[in-house]
Design a protein around this motif. Structure first.
Motif, short mmCIF file in Angstrom:
data_model
loop_
_atom_site.label_atom_id
_atom_site.label_comp_id
_atom_site.label_asym_id
_atom_site.label_seq_id
_atom_site.Cartn_x
_atom_site.Cartn_y
_atom_site.Cartn_z
N ARG A 8 0.76 -1.19 0.11
CA ARG A 8 0.10 0.11 -0.12
C ARG A 8 0.83 1.36 -0.01
O ARG A 8 0.56 2.23 -0.43
N ASP A 9 1.99 1.15 0.63
CA ASP A 9 2.81 2.58 0.78
C ASP A 9 3.82 2.70 -0.42
O ASP A 9 4.64 1.77 -0.48
N PRO A 10 3.53 3.90 -1.08
CA PRO A 10 4.63 4.19 -2.33
C PRO A 10 5.88 4.14 -1.86
O PRO A 10 6.72 3.97 -2.48
N VAL A 11 6.09 4.65 -0.57
CA VAL A 11 7.60 4.88 -0.12
C VAL A 11 8.23 3.43 0.08
O VAL A 11 9.37 2.96 -0.36
N VAL A 12 7.52 2.40 0.39
CA VAL A 12 8.08 1.10 0.52
C VAL A 12 8.00 0.46 -0.85
O VAL A 12 9.04 -0.19 -1.23
N ILE A 13 7.29 0.77 -1.78
CA ILE A 13 7.42 0.32 -3.22
C ILE A 13 8.51 0.78 -3.66
O ILE A 13 9.36 -0.07 -4.35
N GLU A 14 8.83 2.11 -3.60
CA GLU A 14 10.17 2.51 -4.12
C GLU A 14 11.29 1.96 -3.42
O GLU A 14 12.22 1.57 -3.89
N GLY A 15 11.15 1.72 -1.93
CA GLY A 15 12.47 1.03 -1.18
C GLY A 15 12.57 -0.43 -1.89
O GLY A 15 13.69 -0.69 -2.07
N ILE A 16 11.47 -1.08 -1.98
CA ILE A 16 11.82 -2.26 -2.77
C ILE A 16 12.35 -2.53 -4.00
O ILE A 16 13.27 -3.23 -4.42
N LYS A 17 12.03 -1.50 -4.84
CA LYS A 17 12.75 -1.41 -6.04
C LYS A 17 14.10 -1.12 -5.80
O LYS A 17 14.86 -1.74 -6.62
N VAL A 18 14.42 -0.09 -5.14
CA VAL A 18 15.84 0.02 -4.72
C VAL A 18 16.59 -1.19 -4.32
O VAL A 18 17.70 -1.40 -4.85
N TYR A 19 15.97 -1.91 -3.43
CA TYR A 19 16.43 -3.16 -2.90
C TYR A 19 16.81 -4.20 -4.08
O TYR A 19 17.79 -4.90 -4.11
N LEU A 20 15.84 -4.29 -4.81
CA LEU A 20 16.08 -5.42 -6.04
C LEU A 20 16.88 -4.93 -6.88
O LEU A 20 17.76 -5.59 -7.36
N LYS A 21 17.01 -3.66 -7.18
CA LYS A 21 17.94 -3.19 -8.33
C LYS A 21 19.28 -3.27 -7.92
O LYS A 21 20.29 -3.71 -8.75
N VAL A 22 19.70 -3.10 -6.60
CA VAL A 22 21.12 -3.08 -6.37
C VAL A 22 21.59 -4.70 -6.60
O VAL A 22 22.72 -4.93 -6.43
N ARG A 23 20.59 -5.56 -6.17
CA ARG A 23 20.94 -6.94 -6.31
C ARG A 23 20.98 -7.78 -7.62
O ARG A 23 21.63 -8.69 -7.89
#
Length: 198
Positions: A8-23
């Motif tokens: 639900r939280d757009p901030v968490v969505i962005e955080g997951i995107k960054v988390y996945l992108k670096v991996r």
């Protein structure tokens, strides 16, 4: 069977995107396609490089055989183009890194269980619960609905639902409404004198 929730939280969505992108660029793009297209994991994993070379994707859904056309989100287009630059048109967009155990085939799409593990690993980092393969599809719908509730008819069409109540429940809005209603309930006011308990 557990009922999975959208993110639900757009901030968490962005955080997951960054988390996945670096991996893994593959996993990042898989997640982005999921939250920007509303496709099922079974359809996402079968996308091929040639299908995403333009601005739109044209495909047939596996489950219901409906034709689907959607725009590739401009926020991922440059990274996607770099990712597929050396791929052939018939290469799977999200290939498995291993040969399949039974068939020994290489360059096959990654398995649904891989998608589940990837999503749940990211979810744990962000303290999310009730996450599963439908989470990306539900997140797409939830974000569209929250952006403008008039998108409900569009979501019903995209999901193939015949009743708005089904769509609202599927994307988690019904749960939000129930939670909010309970939170609005006041604590019971007990105005009794001590003599009532003697």
């Amino acid at each position: 069977m557990n009922f999975v929730q959208p993110i639900r939280d757009p901030v968490v969505i962005e955080g997951i995107k960054v988390y996945l992108k670096v991996r893994s660029l593959r996993n990042y793009l898989f997640f982005c396609f999921g939250i920007y297209s509303g496709l099922r994991v079974s359809d996402l994993r079968l996308l091929k490089a040639g299908m995403v070379r333009g601005t739109h994707v044209n495909m047939k859904e596996q489950k219901n055989k409906h034709r689907k056309r959607f725009i590739i989100h401009p926020g991922i287009k440059d990274e996607l183009d770099r990712y597929i630059a050396d791929m052939h048109d018939d290469d799977f967009l999200f290939p498995s890194r291993q040969a399949k155990k039974k068939t020994r085939l290489r360059d096959q799409p990654f398995d649904r269980s891989t998608a589940y593990k990837m999503l749940n690993q990211a979810a744990r980092k962000f303290d999310l619960r009730e996450i599963g393969c439908h989470t990306m599809r539900k997140t797409w719908g939830y974000q569209l609905y929250m952006q403008d509730p008039r998108n409900l008819a569009l979501l019903m069409e995209m999901y193939g639902h015949s009743d708005p109540a089904i769509t609202l429940r599927y994307i988690g809005v019904t749960q939000d409404m129930m939670d909010a209603a309970i939170m609005r309930l006041g604590a019971p006011q007990i105005a009794m004198s001590r003599t009532h308990f003697q």
